[in-house]
Design an enzyme around this catalytic site. Structure first.
Site, mmCIF file in Angstrom:
data_model
loop_
_atom_site.group_PDB
_atom_site.id
_atom_site.type_symbol
_atom_site.label_atom_id
_atom_site.label_comp_id
_atom_site.label_asym_id
_atom_site.label_seq_id
_atom_site.Cartn_x
_atom_site.Cartn_y
_atom_site.Cartn_z
ATOM 1 C CE LYS A 1 -1.747 1.679 3.759
ATOM 2 N NZ LYS A 1 -1.368 3.000 4.423
ATOM 3 C CG ASN A 2 2.338 2.827 3.390
ATOM 4 O OD1 ASN A 2 1.542 3.291 3.319
ATOM 5 N ND2 ASN A 2 3.147 2.467 4.706
ATOM 6 N NE ARG B 1 -7.405 5.082 5.743
ATOM 7 C CZ ARG B 1 -6.038 5.787 6.330
ATOM 8 N NH1 ARG B 1 -6.800 5.402 7.383
ATOM 9 N NH2 ARG B 1 -5.379 5.039 5.496
ATOM 10 C CB ILE C 1 8.170 6.580 14.414
ATOM 11 C CG1 ILE C 1 8.977 5.926 14.651
ATOM 12 C CG2 ILE C 1 8.010 7.370 13.134
ATOM 13 C CD1 ILE C 1 10.431 6.038 13.616
ATOM 14 C CB CYS D 1 -4.200 10.989 11.790
ATOM 15 S SG CYS D 1 -2.763 10.052 11.481
ATOM 16 C CG ASP E 1 3.298 1.239 9.068
ATOM 17 O OD1 ASP E 1 3.612 2.430 10.318
ATOM 18 O OD2 ASP E 1 3.763 1.288 8.182
ATOM 19 N NE ARG F 1 1.141 10.138 9.815
ATOM 20 C CZ ARG F 1 0.168 9.619 9.081
ATOM 21 N NH1 ARG F 1 -0.215 8.911 9.342
ATOM 22 N NH2 ARG F 1 1.707 8.984 8.088
ATOM 23 N N PRO F 2 2.178 16.721 10.864
ATOM 24 C CG PRO F 2 4.327 18.215 11.946
ATOM 25 C CD PRO F 2 3.403 17.481 11.874
ATOM 26 C CB VAL F 3 2.687 18.585 5.854
ATOM 27 C CG1 VAL F 3 2.013 17.158 5.349
ATOM 28 C CG2 VAL F 3 2.370 19.346 5.789
HETATM 29 C C1 EPZ Z 1 5.113 6.700 6.491
HETATM 30 O O1 EPZ Z 1 4.301 7.874 6.638
HETATM 31 C C2 EPZ Z 1 3.548 5.650 6.543
HETATM 32 N N1 EPZ Z 1 2.592 6.380 5.053
HETATM 33 C C3 EPZ Z 1 3.184 4.905 7.676
HETATM 34 O O2 EPZ Z 1 2.705 4.359 7.333
HETATM 35 C C4 EPZ Z 1 4.472 4.998 8.271
HETATM 36 O O3 EPZ Z 1 4.059 4.478 9.655
HETATM 37 C C5 EPZ Z 1 5.425 5.709 8.672
HETATM 38 O O4 EPZ Z 1 5.550 6.652 6.800
HETATM 39 C C6 EPZ Z 1 6.709 5.566 9.006
HETATM 40 O O5 EPZ Z 1 7.743 4.365 8.282
HETATM 41 C C7 EPZ Z 1 2.899 5.801 3.654
HETATM 42 O O6 EPZ Z 1 3.522 5.555 3.689
HETATM 43 C C8 EPZ Z 1 0.978 6.320 3.523
HETATM 44 P P1 EPZ Z 1 7.090 10.598 8.480
HETATM 45 P P2 EPZ Z 1 5.009 9.451 7.213
HETATM 46 O O7 EPZ Z 1 6.948 11.451 7.239
HETATM 47 O O8 EPZ Z 1 5.476 9.606 5.398
HETATM 48 C C9 EPZ Z 1 6.444 13.666 11.568
HETATM 49 C C10 EPZ Z 1 0.085 3.194 7.924
HETATM 50 O O9 EPZ Z 1 -0.086 2.626 9.078
HETATM 51 N N2 EPZ Z 1 6.869 14.283 10.551
HETATM 52 O O10 EPZ Z 1 7.702 9.194 7.912
HETATM 53 O O11 EPZ Z 1 3.851 10.240 6.952
HETATM 54 C C11 EPZ Z 1 5.714 12.795 11.583
HETATM 55 O O12 EPZ Z 1 4.807 13.558 12.490
HETATM 56 C C12 EPZ Z 1 1.022 4.488 7.891
HETATM 57 O O13 EPZ Z 1 0.131 2.554 6.676
HETATM 58 C C13 EPZ Z 1 6.827 16.049 10.912
HETATM 59 O O14 EPZ Z 1 7.190 16.026 11.739
HETATM 60 O O15 EPZ Z 1 5.678 9.546 8.338
HETATM 61 C C14 EPZ Z 1 6.269 11.730 12.150
HETATM 62 O O16 EPZ Z 1 6.269 12.090 14.009
HETATM 63 C C15 EPZ Z 1 0.776 5.626 8.829
HETATM 64 N N3 EPZ Z 1 7.099 16.781 9.762
HETATM 65 C C16 EPZ Z 1 7.969 11.215 11.824
HETATM 66 O O17 EPZ Z 1 7.571 12.763 11.005
HETATM 67 C C17 EPZ Z 1 6.482 16.120 8.306
HETATM 68 O O18 EPZ Z 1 6.762 17.432 7.227
HETATM 69 C C18 EPZ Z 1 8.036 10.180 10.634
HETATM 70 O O19 EPZ Z 1 6.545 10.302 9.871
HETATM 71 C C19 EPZ Z 1 6.568 14.313 8.422
HETATM 72 C C20 EPZ Z 1 7.207 14.016 9.109
#
Ligand code: EPZ
Length: 424
Positions: free
Chosen positions: A22-23, A402, A332, A118, A310, A123-125
């Site tokens: 999926k991811n 999902r 994480i 969520c 995950d 989870r900011p961007v």
């Molecule tokens: C991906 O999420 C996956 N989702 C998640 O899977 C997975 O848990 C995660 O990576 C970690 O492996 C998809 O690929 C669709 P991150 P992502 O950016 O990319 C913080 C599932 O169950 N952060 O590596 O959103 C964030 O809040 C899902 O399938 C910021 O602060 O994860 C987190 O604490 C859930 N600012 C950490 O970094 C940002 O701009 C890591 O998040 C981006 C992230």
């Protein structure tokens, strides 16, 4: 709302085919926006999330040919009719946000809703936005939307991520393929899905090296072409069924498993006394536990190649019936222990203290009605229910739909007693 009725206590025996990830699929689908030629993805998982993203892409003008149940999906973004991804579509699924970079790189402008928080954390961007800004994008955040412009195109840049983010690494990589000049991503995420995305983009004519390491280099190109790419196998689905077999007992072979991507999971299972035979060439993992006790093992979630967040909930379900006490640390996400109180409803003994869950193994779990708040939490309840005595009703299973393709079929094929009950 549908629920699952599971009668536990049956061991699992047989073979489980592993679906496409999926991811990975979600980011590969976004890559179609970078080219006017068709992108064909094979080994596509039929999931609520991937179907949902195909609808969002269609609303942007992408021609989507993906018959129901088919594992091949053809995406043709010859013309985009819109570069706006609205709130309702991005709010429901965070990965939708990744359409921003590709549209911006191709069209010079895009407006995409902020995804919002969520259940598992804020989870900011911000890292996604910093990366696009470093490539010369002019960004405004207004009324919950990111309005991005790069009239003269994006420019290559050196981007040093302050911490590892899977989504920001992928987003920057997608956008940088069409930027002028070289982009270097430092402290990039090393998740296998990133290498999968780079392989697909390179097949489309991009020039990316180092994906899967902490430094990724992208030489921008003028245009990308179409390609056919097979989505990598889902390491989280494979790890989930490995833990289900370990918890329920039995002898299960996972077929088409991404063995090389599962080192930390295999190590944790072996340390807990489960027999695991992994064959990378054959892409199989055999998991056996016949009556032997499980040992308590501590795990710490980390970016890849560490133990994946995950699989944390699923491992907690397993540890809830191990001999002894295990400490599970979530590094994480700040709020990813919501399965703990639900597992306790089945008789697990878990105390959450900040980032740590202390799991004291119990002799036997017992069935009960439970409910989950996210995808991996839901499946941890399924694992616990398979090992529990009696009947468990898992509510709110739309979360499972999902991310797990044909879950009931795959488990019942190995002897589990599991049924979907239609809700009103
Ligand atoms: C991906 O999420 C996956 N989702 C998640 O899977 C997975 O848990 C995660 O990576 C970690 O492996 C998809 O690929 C669709 P991150 P992502 O950016 O990319 C913080 C599932 O169950 N952060 O590596 O959103 C964030 O809040 C899902 O399938 C910021 O602060 O994860 C987190 O604490 C859930 N600012 C950490 O970094 C940002 O701009 C890591 O998040 C981006 C992230």
């Amino acid at each position: 709302m549908d629920s699952l009725k599971i009668t536990g206590g049956h061991s699992l025996n047989g073979t489980i085919p592993i679906s496409g990830a999926k991811n990975s699929a979600l980011k590969l689908m976004a890559a179609c926006l970078l080219t006017r030629e068709p992108l064909t993805l094979t080994n596509m998982p039929n999931l609520a999330d991937t179907r949902f993203l195909s609808q969002l892409l269609a609303s942007l003008g992408v021609e989507v040919y993906w018959p129901k149940g088919d594992s091949e999906c053809r995406l043709n973004a010859a013309e985009l009719t819109s570069t706006i991804a609205p709130y309702d579509q991005v709010r429901k699924m965070r990965a939708s946000f990744n359409v921003l970079g590709p549209m911006l790189a191709r069209e010079g402008h895009a407006t995409v809703s902020l995804p919002g928080g969520c259940a598992i954390g804020a989870r900011p961007v911000d890292l996604h936005l910093q990366a696009l800004e470093a490539m010369g994008a002019d960004l405004k955040v207004e009324a919950g939307y990111v309005k991005a412009a790069a009239i003269h195109g994006l420019k290559g840049a050196k981007i040093v991520f302050p911490f590892v983010s899977v989504g920001a690494t992928e987003h920057a990589m997608l956008a940088a393929t069409l930027a002028k000049g070289t982009t270097v991503l430092e402290n990039a995420a090393r998740e296998p899905e990133i290498a999968d995305l780079a392989n697909c983009l390179n097949a489309m004519g991009a020039n990316i090296s180092g994906a899967g390491t902490a430094t990724v280099q992208i030489e921008g190109v003028e245009a990308l072409n179409g390609a056919t790419h097979a989505v990598m196998a889902d390491r989280i689905e494979a790890g989930t069924y490995a833990m289900a077999a370990a918890a329920a007992g039995g002898d299960v072979t996972l077929q088409g498993a991404p063995v090389g991507a599962l080192g930390a999971m295999i190590d944790a299972l072996q340390r807990s006394g489960v027999a695991v035979e992994a064959d990378e060439a054959a892409a199989t993992i055999r998991v056996q536990r016949n009556g032997s006790a499980l040992k308590a093992v501590n795990v710490n979630t980390q970016p890849h190649p560490g133990f994946p967040t995950d699989l944390q909930a699923q491992f907690m379900a397993l540890m809830s019936i191990a001999d002894g006490t295990s400490v599970i640390r979530e590094n994480i996400f700040e709020n990813r222990f919501m399965h703990a109180p639900e597992l306790s409803r089945l008789g697990a003994d878990i105390q959450v203290r900040g980032k740590e869950a202390i799991v004291k193994g119990v002799e036997q779990l017992r069935g009960a009605p439970v409910m989950a708040t996210d995808l991996r939490a839901s499946v941890s309840l399924v694992i616990a229910a398979l090992a529990a005595e009696g009947e468990t009703q898992v509510n709110r299973i739309y979360h499972l739909d999902r991310g797990f393709e044909r879950l009931e079929e795959k488990l019942s094929g190995c002897g589990a007693e599991i049924q979907r009950v239609d809700g009103e």
